[in-house]
Design a protein around this motif. Structure first.
Motif, PDB file in Angstrom:
ATOM      1  N   TYR A 153       0.811  -1.220   0.000  1.00 11.03           N
ATOM      2  CA  TYR A 153       0.000   0.000   0.000  1.00 11.03           C
ATOM      3  C   TYR A 153       0.834   1.256   0.000  1.00 11.03           C
ATOM      4  N   VAL A 154       1.854   1.249   0.821  1.00 18.54           N
ATOM      5  CA  VAL A 154       2.524   2.508   1.131  1.00 18.54           C
ATOM      6  C   VAL A 154       3.831   2.691   0.367  1.00 18.54           C
ATOM      7  N   PHE A 155       4.611   1.630   0.280  1.00 14.81           N
ATOM      8  CA  PHE A 155       5.923   1.779  -0.327  1.00 14.81           C
ATOM      9  C   PHE A 155       5.877   1.824  -1.847  1.00 14.81           C
ATOM     10  N   GLY A 156       4.784   1.386  -2.416  1.00 15.27           N
ATOM     11  CA  GLY A 156       4.714   1.294  -3.873  1.00 15.27           C
ATOM     12  C   GLY A 156       4.942   2.621  -4.569  1.00 15.27           C
ATOM     13  N   ALA A 157       4.507   3.723  -3.919  1.00 15.00           N
ATOM     14  CA  ALA A 157       4.659   5.033  -4.555  1.00 15.00           C
ATOM     15  C   ALA A 157       6.129   5.357  -4.808  1.00 15.00           C
ATOM     16  N   SER A 158       7.017   4.780  -4.021  1.00  8.87           N
ATOM     17  CA  SER A 158       8.446   5.012  -4.220  1.00  8.87           C
ATOM     18  C   SER A 158       9.087   3.888  -5.023  1.00  8.87           C
ATOM     19  N   ARG A 159       8.274   3.072  -5.659  1.00 14.95           N
ATOM     20  CA  ARG A 159       8.742   1.954  -6.467  1.00 14.95           C
ATOM     21  C   ARG A 159       9.578   0.986  -5.637  1.00 14.95           C
ATOM     22  N   PHE A 160       9.125   0.736  -4.418  1.00 18.56           N
ATOM     23  CA  PHE A 160       9.817  -0.212  -3.574  1.00 18.56           C
ATOM     24  C   PHE A 160       9.524  -1.610  -4.076  1.00 18.56           C
ATOM     25  N   ALA A 161      10.565  -2.391  -4.312  1.00 21.04           N
ATOM     26  CA  ALA A 161      10.369  -3.775  -4.725  1.00 21.04           C
ATOM     27  C   ALA A 161      10.746  -4.642  -3.540  1.00 21.04           C
ATOM     28  N   ILE A 162       9.825  -5.493  -3.096  1.00 22.31           N
ATOM     29  CA  ILE A 162      10.108  -6.361  -1.948  1.00 22.31           C
ATOM     30  C   ILE A 162      11.342  -7.203  -2.268  1.00 22.31           C
ATOM     31  N   ARG A 163      12.346  -7.115  -1.383  1.00 19.83           N
ATOM     32  CA  ARG A 163      13.615  -7.843  -1.528  1.00 19.83           C
ATOM     33  C   ARG A 163      14.297  -7.558  -2.865  1.00 19.83           C
ATOM     34  N   GLY A 164      14.007  -6.375  -3.451  1.00 27.08           N
ATOM     35  CA  GLY A 164      14.635  -6.017  -4.717  1.00 27.08           C
ATOM     36  C   GLY A 164      14.292  -6.974  -5.839  1.00 27.08           C
ATOM     37  N   GLY A 165      13.168  -7.650  -5.683  1.00 21.32           N
ATOM     38  CA  GLY A 165      12.839  -8.687  -6.652  1.00 21.32           C
ATOM     39  C   GLY A 165      12.188  -8.148  -7.908  1.00 21.32           C
ATOM     40  N   THR A 166      12.125  -8.969  -8.902  1.00 24.23           N
ATOM     41  CA  THR A 166      11.469  -8.619 -10.157  1.00 24.23           C
ATOM     42  C   THR A 166      10.151  -9.383 -10.255  1.00 24.23           C
ATOM     43  N   SER A 167       9.261  -8.913 -11.122  1.00 26.60           N
ATOM     44  CA  SER A 167       7.904  -9.457 -11.110  1.00 26.60           C
ATOM     45  C   SER A 167       7.842 -10.920 -11.521  1.00 26.60           C
ATOM     46  N   ASP A 168       8.877 -11.439 -12.186  1.00 29.97           N
ATOM     47  CA  ASP A 168       8.823 -12.851 -12.563  1.00 29.97           C
ATOM     48  C   ASP A 168       9.095 -13.761 -11.373  1.00 29.97           C
ATOM     49  N   GLN A 169       9.511 -13.179 -10.253  1.00 28.69           N
ATOM     50  CA  GLN A 169       9.843 -14.005  -9.099  1.00 28.69           C
ATOM     51  C   GLN A 169       8.630 -14.301  -8.225  1.00 28.69           C
ATOM     52  N   LEU A 170       7.503 -13.676  -8.559  1.00 32.79           N
ATOM     53  CA  LEU A 170       6.271 -13.918  -7.804  1.00 32.79           C
ATOM     54  C   LEU A 170       5.276 -14.567  -8.749  1.00 32.79           C
ATOM     55  N   VAL A 171       4.733 -15.721  -8.347  1.00 30.93           N
ATOM     56  CA  VAL A 171       3.747 -16.381  -9.195  1.00 30.93           C
ATOM     57  C   VAL A 171       2.356 -15.913  -8.771  1.00 30.93           C
ATOM     58  N   THR A 172       1.568 -15.468  -9.725  1.00 32.67           N
ATOM     59  CA  THR A 172       0.211 -15.016  -9.418  1.00 32.67           C
ATOM     60  C   THR A 172      -0.790 -15.963 -10.049  1.00 32.67           C
ATOM     61  N   ASN A 173      -1.699 -16.459  -9.233  1.00 34.48           N
ATOM     62  CA  ASN A 173      -2.769 -17.330  -9.751  1.00 34.48           C
ATOM     63  C   ASN A 173      -4.094 -16.613  -9.637  1.00 34.48           C
ATOM     64  N   ILE A 174      -4.915 -16.704 -10.644  1.00 39.58           N
ATOM     65  CA  ILE A 174      -6.283 -16.217 -10.551  1.00 39.58           C
ATOM     66  C   ILE A 174      -7.218 -17.366 -10.883  1.00 39.58           C
ATOM     67  N   ASN A 175      -8.106 -17.659  -9.956  1.00 45.57           N
ATOM     68  CA  ASN A 175      -9.083 -18.740 -10.178  1.00 45.57           C
ATOM     69  C   ASN A 175      -8.403 -20.009 -10.658  1.00 45.57           C
ATOM     70  N   GLY A 176      -7.258 -20.315 -10.063  1.00 44.14           N
ATOM     71  CA  GLY A 176      -6.591 -21.574 -10.371  1.00 44.14           C
ATOM     72  C   GLY A 176      -5.689 -21.548 -11.587  1.00 44.14           C
ATOM     73  N   ILE A 177      -5.499 -20.367 -12.191  1.00 41.87           N
ATOM     74  CA  ILE A 177      -4.663 -20.292 -13.393  1.00 41.87           C
ATOM     75  C   ILE A 177      -3.456 -19.384 -13.117  1.00 41.87           C
TER      76      ILE A 177
END
Lengths: 930, 275
Positions: A153-177
């Protein structure tokens, strides 16, 4: 393809004679103390769940003795977890107080995700275009982990990346996909479900390597969203928001029927967002989001769910620009990409995005121990990014370095140019009238028009608006199987298959007053004088005069197949949990060129060699539970990662050539942490370490001195991320609570890299495996130090106020690899000039203050005539970001990829920056019925 | 309850729209318009501001509030000219130095320009008359910088016809500098016929000599000087005799130089009048 035998381990089922007991409890709303009915109680790590009755009470039977965490979810309230120890025949959980969701406060998912999804890479057309990324924070739902909540919520405005990670390092599932897109650097396209957070309240995030039953996850973890109609509680929500962010007005309506008679459930959500002009001049948004899901429960065990969603959106973008331009324009929100046309603001850089998705999901509760999910998705759609294109003309952007006062040599004339830029808005914005004037009067005699052999005099535009188009078709199949062998051992396994086909091309959007546009690569002739073949972007259609809707410049199809199989047994005992997991995947892709490029006639048309990669991953971890409140955990993981399709092809716009020396990256990751949970305190502290070796990246930009596109293929990229994160959330006294969050880390390149540089128009290999000296350089554009202190008060009169103060430091700008080579500093001695060229620029520290406030009015209390069991609310929320209106926070900095080799002057092509918005607000009024 | 749901949802379908940019914006009128400006001086008058005996190079800053009106007679489209356009009014021609590229997109041959010359420099550089923006260190002339073009130049109608001055080689003088001139009955000397206009491989400028025949024998000569960057550099010079339309580029070492705008204006296909 080799036959690979998968032998992970054999699971020996141990039959223990375990005693069990009943767990009973009562769930109330914390503030009103009224019972909460329909809350779902789940004993984490087991299949034991129940719901509270109308009186708010629940009972779970036959819970084996042991230590657990109990999780309570209810649509209106924040998810709640609490330790639970069962060691007797009956355990009374007591009265559990749930907090009202904070999620009515929408945190906008940014639509400008291209740069955001790839914080370490450059966009394809760096030619003076870099877009300022997210100004808002990521999608909303209350997260029970205070660190994740603040980071999102809060850190995103400063482009904070959790653990300096890139978006491919987090898997997102929606409705099982799984939503991660192998043809887009492995990240999930958040924009394709933006605005739909109300249907995705059922969301669980596992951060790091800890096990998740729905996915093997990435090294940053997994984000599991479930929007199926059957998991949503009955209710209606209609809200209107007013803001001064990218959008000005927003209307949202969501209706969920809950489980109805006959086992049906439906959910529908509609969102509309509009702005005439957003916070930055020239930006705007016109977007709609829709979500519809219908579920049918067959018997007690089988739920079939169909859902479809999409977010047709038009967004006017902002371009990052140089410090000189910001200073002369007198504003950190100067945007060179728009101009007045007939007195109306017209932005040349508009994104049009619509990618509807259709998901069919079947969940089969085979028995009380086993669960099978089968899901399939079909998605298709186009992402179009428009921009100015030109042929035989000067770059028309007002901040093009040759159009800027800094390019003027004479001091008096430079002063005059500066004054003109500062005082005359039309001279620092796109002059549309000028472009139309030039196009209307343009006239060329063109030989062999459209390959006809004829000469023709044609009114061909010098400037047009062209779209970069990604036309995508995607199919995904996913299955997840969970089973418990006994109360201690649980097995999760899954299989995924993804097919994706993306046609990439450019398309004429607007001829800006001319009759045609000539599709040729004019500059190719500079190296091959008199040679007309090299001019052609497509030999199949030479000297093609294109009009609106025609494809031009490049056209190729990237096709990929990906399959993965994962297995993860988990073991739960009184004090100890542990797990292991393994994943095996294959990725296969190729390019199919539809245009025969005149510079590369034998290697551009048709299929490239098929690129095949096999990846594997292992992880393991354990968690020791001291007591019901605290535990420690440690996880390790090792995986390989195939290079991404956009990095594999040297210059996919022109040819099939593949970068040489491709390797799968190797990723080693480890973390250890401590968790404490009590009714008053929620805390976690984690140390993490990730080493990624042998990544490949290809950057491309247009060099206007050489008149060619230049490709940098960089291999041997090794990165190291090491640090710690922690958060503590304390209920201090009555309604007061405080939260302290910290993240301190170092994200660096742990070695030098190797670059191969090629020029498209000359086919020259400018450098082959040239060393790029960036050891100990920092990963760019994310704060490596972030702190937050927040105070909240929730009143028993149903209003709340929350303030947080945040500080960020240790941020560095993105660098040009070419400047860190022996060539760049040849002839210079270490000293001022050397350091100016080689050093990485550090961005200044920044702070922000945010405010949230809200009031909830329970209409039933005041309107006694409302009958029935439904509750009606009118809620008001105000969110103010950057309360102190700090307009000096640089959140993005990037050196240009051109370097002035002649003068060794870094100021010829200065870096470009983007600033955080000043104070912005969003005021929401919502009507709820549930 | 359900009926309220449907009415709320249908309410949503009535959405506010942001303003639409007209899709069919046609832009300014074709042909352009002349601004409401009146010139108060001429190119010849500007040249007259320079002292006649001051040596080959002289620069004068124009301080008075002056404006000229001229038509472009040579632009940089062919690549033969770089960072300048030749302009001509009823009194003469001059080279206007503009520090920009692709000048022909905005200031092509035939465009009428209204130039506010206040604070520009009227110069004679190596005998050639130029309008410059500034003097570079070292003495070379610098053009008006591109961010300031619109501050000095207001462009008017396109496609204005400028009648060439029809003369013969003997009549050439500095008065014709940067004017459109037409020579009838000229030809390339035998050594320079059927030769490329310039060196496009080495990007070098080349002089090709033309002659005026006099009673069947070689007469006065002049030179077509073409840049290696010209898009017709590879084209071979014609071998015949005929009409040549070009812009007079002044004298270099006593030899008159011509700037060829386009090979279609070098109409030398008749029988040669002298060897």
């Amino acid at each position: 393809m080799k036959n690979i035998l998968l032998v992970f381990f054999s699971i020996i089922a141990i039959q223990l004679f375990a005693q069990s007991g009943n767990v009973k409890g009562q769930v109330n709303d914390e503030l009103s103390q009224k019972p909460v009915s329909g809350a779902v109680i789940n004993v984490v790590g087991t299949n034991l769940t129940t719901t509270t009755d109308a009186a708010g009470s629940f009972a779970i039977e036959n819970v084996p003795y042991g230590k657990y965490t109990i999780e309570i979810k209810e649509g209106d309230h924040q998810s709640y977890t609490q330790p639970l120890e069962v060691k007797s025949a009956e355990t009374i959980v007591g009265s559990v107080g749930l907090h009202i969701h904070d999620s009515e406060i929408e945190k906008e998912v940014d639509l400008q995700k291209e740069l955001d999804e790839n914080p370490q890479t450059s966009t394809l057309s760096e030619n003076n275009l870099e877009e300022i990324g997210s100004q808002s924070t990521s999608a909303a739902v209350g997260f029970s982990d205070p660190f994740i909540s603040t980071a999102s919520y809060v850190f995103g405005a400063s482009r904070f990346a959790i653990r300096g990670g890139t978006s491919d390092q987090l898997v997102t599932n929606i409705n099982g996909i799984p939503m991660n897109d192998p043809q887009y650097y492995g990240g999930a396209p958040q924009g394709s479900w933006s605005g739909l957070y109300q249907v995705f309240r059922d969301r669980s995030i596992t951060l790091g390597l800890s096990p998740n039953e729905n996915s093997f996850g990435g090294i940053l973890g997994s984000d599991i969203l479930d929007g199926r109609a059957s998991v949503q509680r009955e209710g209606l929500s209609v809200s209107y928001s007013h803001a001064n962010r990218l959008f000005s007005n927003r209307l949202m309506a969501t209706y969920a029927s809950g489980m109805m008679k006959g086992g049906w459930a439906v959910v529908a959500s509609l969102v509309g967002r509009w702005s005439q002009e957003g916070y930055v001049p020239g930006t705007f948004q016109e977007g709609y989001s829709y979500y519809f899901s219908v579920d049918k429960k067959f018997g007690n065990n089988n739920t079939l769910s169909f859902s479809t969603y999409g977010t047709p959106t038009r967004t006017g973008r902002a371009l990052a620009t140089t410090m000189e331009a910001y200073d002369l324009a007198g504003s950190h929100y100067y945007n060179p990409g728009w101009g007045y046309q007939n007195g109306v603001v017209r932005n040349a850089y508009v994104t049009n995005n619509f990618r509807p998705s259709f998901i069919l999901n079947d969940e089969w509760k085979i028995n009380e121990k086993s669960n099978l999910i089968l899901a399939a998705q079909f998605a298709f759609g186009k992402l179009k990014s428009s921009g100015l294109d030109w042929n035989s003309a000067q770059d028309p952007l007002p901040d093009y370095y040759k159009n800027m006062p800094s390019y003027v040599q004479d001091t008096l004339l430079k002063d005059a140019a500066q004054r003109k830029f500062s005082t005359n808005v039309n001279s620092r914005q796109i002059n549309w009238d000028n472009l139309y004037d030039i196009n209307i009067h343009a006239s060329d005699s063109i030989a062999n028009v459209n390959g006809s052999g004829q000469n023709q005099r044609v009114n061909d535009s010098r400037y047009i608006i062209g779209d970069r188009v990604r036309d995508q078709k995607l199919f995904t199949f996913n299955t997840i199987y969970n089973t418990s062998f006994n109360s201690h051992i649980k097995l999760s396994t899954g299989l995924t298959y993804q097919f994706e086909r993306v046609e990439n091309y450019k398309q004429v959007e607007d001829l800006l007053g001319g009759s045609y546009y000539l599709d040729v690569n004019t500059y190719a002739q500079l190296s091959y004088p008199g040679n007309d073949t090299v001019l052609q972007n497509n030999l199949k259609n030479p000297n093609h005069l294109v009009t609106v809707g025609d494809k031009y410049n490049y056209d190729y199809i990237n096709t990929s197949h990906r399959g993965l199989l994962w297995v993860q047994p988990q073991f739960h005992y009184k004090h100890l949990d542990f797990f292991v997991g393994g994943e095996l995947s294959f990725t296969s892709f190729w390019r199919n060129g539809l245009f025969q490029d005149g510079l590369y006639p034998t290697s551009s048309l048709g299929r490239s060699a098929m690129q095949n990669f096999i990846d594997y991953a292992f992880k393991a971890g354990l968690k020791y539970k001291f007591n019901a409140n605290s535990s420690i955990y440690a996880n390790v993981g090792y995986s390989t990662q195939a290079p991404y399709i956009d990095d594999v092809f040297m210059s996919p716009d022109t040819r099939n050539q593949v970068v040489s020396g491709l390797k799968n990256a190797q990723i080693f990751s480890a973390e250890a942490g401590y968790i404490y949970r009590s009714s008053r305190i929620k805390a976690r502290a984690t140390l993490f370490y990730t080493q990624i070796n042998n990544q490949t990246r290809t950057l491309r930009f247009y060099d206007d001195n050489l008149y060619t596109t230049v490709n940098y293929s960089i291999t041997g990229i090794n990165t190291q991320r090491i640090g710690g994160e922690g958060a503590i959330d304390i209920k201090i006294y009555k309604g007061f609570s405080a939260r302290v969050v910290a993240s301190l880390a170092r994200y660096i390149y742990s070695s030098n890299q190797s670059a191969t540089i090629t020029e498209d128009n000359t086919s020259a290999v400018v450098a082959n495996n040239e060393t790029v000296y960036v050891k100990d350089f920092n990963l760019a554009n994310t704060p490596q130090m972030a702190y937050s202190f927040g105070l909240s008060y929730h009143s028993p009169q149903f209003w709340y106020v929350s303030v947080n103060f945040n500080y960020f430091d240790w941020m560095w700008a993105g660098f040009n690899p070419d400047r860190r080579t022996t060539n760049a500093v040849a002839g210079l001695d270490p000293g001022a000039n050397w350091n100016q060229i080689v050093d990485q620029q550090r961005l200044p520290s920044q702070y922000t203050m945010n405010l949230l406030a809200g009031y909830s009015w329970r209409l039933n209390n005041d309107f006694k005539s409302i009958k029935g069991s439904h509750k009606y609310y009118l809620k008001f929320n105000l969110s103010v970001n950057n309360l102190t209106n700090n307009t000096n926070n640089i959140i993005y900095g990037q050196e240009q990829l051109r370097f002035d080799y002649n003068n060794k002057n870094v100021n010829t092509y200065p870096p470009k920056y983007g600033y955080m918005y000043g104070a912005t607000y969003m005021l929401t009024v919502a009507f709820l019925m549930n | 309850m359900k009926k309220y749901v449907f009415s709320f949802l249908s309410l949503l379908l009535v959405s506010g729209m942001s303003s639409c940019i007209k899709e069919h914006y046609t832009g300014p009128p074709a042909g352009g318009t002349d601004p409401n400006l009146t010139p108060n001086t001429t190119i010849a008058a500007l040249k007259a501001m320079l002292p006649s005996g001051g040596g080959a190079n002289f620069n004068l800053l124009i301080t008075q509030n002056l404006m000229i009106e001229a038509v472009v007679v040579a632009d940089d489209q062919s690549g033969n000219l770089y960072k300048s356009v030749a302009i001509e009014d009823s009194t003469g021609g001059i080279n206007l130095l503009l520090d920009g590229t692709y000048l022909y997109t905005k200031y092509p041959v035939g465009r009428r320009l209204f130039i506010n010359v206040t604070n520009l420099l009227i110069c004679r550089y190596n005998g050639l008359y130029e309008l410059a923006g500034y003097i570079q260190p070292g003495g070379k002339l610098g053009g008006i910088p591109s961010p300031l073009f619109s501050q000095y130049i207001t462009a008017g109608k396109w496609g204005q016809y400028m009648a060439p001055k029809v003369i013969n080689v003997a009549q050439l003088s500095d008065a014709y500098q940067f004017e459109l001139v037409q020579f009838n009955n000229v030809q390339f000397i035998s050594g320079d016929m059927a030769q490329p206009y310039a060196d496009s491989y080495g990007l070098k400028s080349v002089s090709r000599t033309l002659e005026n025949c006099f009673n069947g024998i070689d007469g006065q000569t002049m030179v077509a000087y073409t840049s290696g960057y010209a898009n017709f550099a590879n084209v071979l010079t014609p071998s015949g005799n005929g009409t040549l339309l070009a812009v007079f580029d002044g004298y270099y070492n006593g030899t008159p130089q011509l700037l060829v705008r386009d090979t279609s204006e070098v109409n030398l296909y008749g029988p040669r009048l002298c060897p």
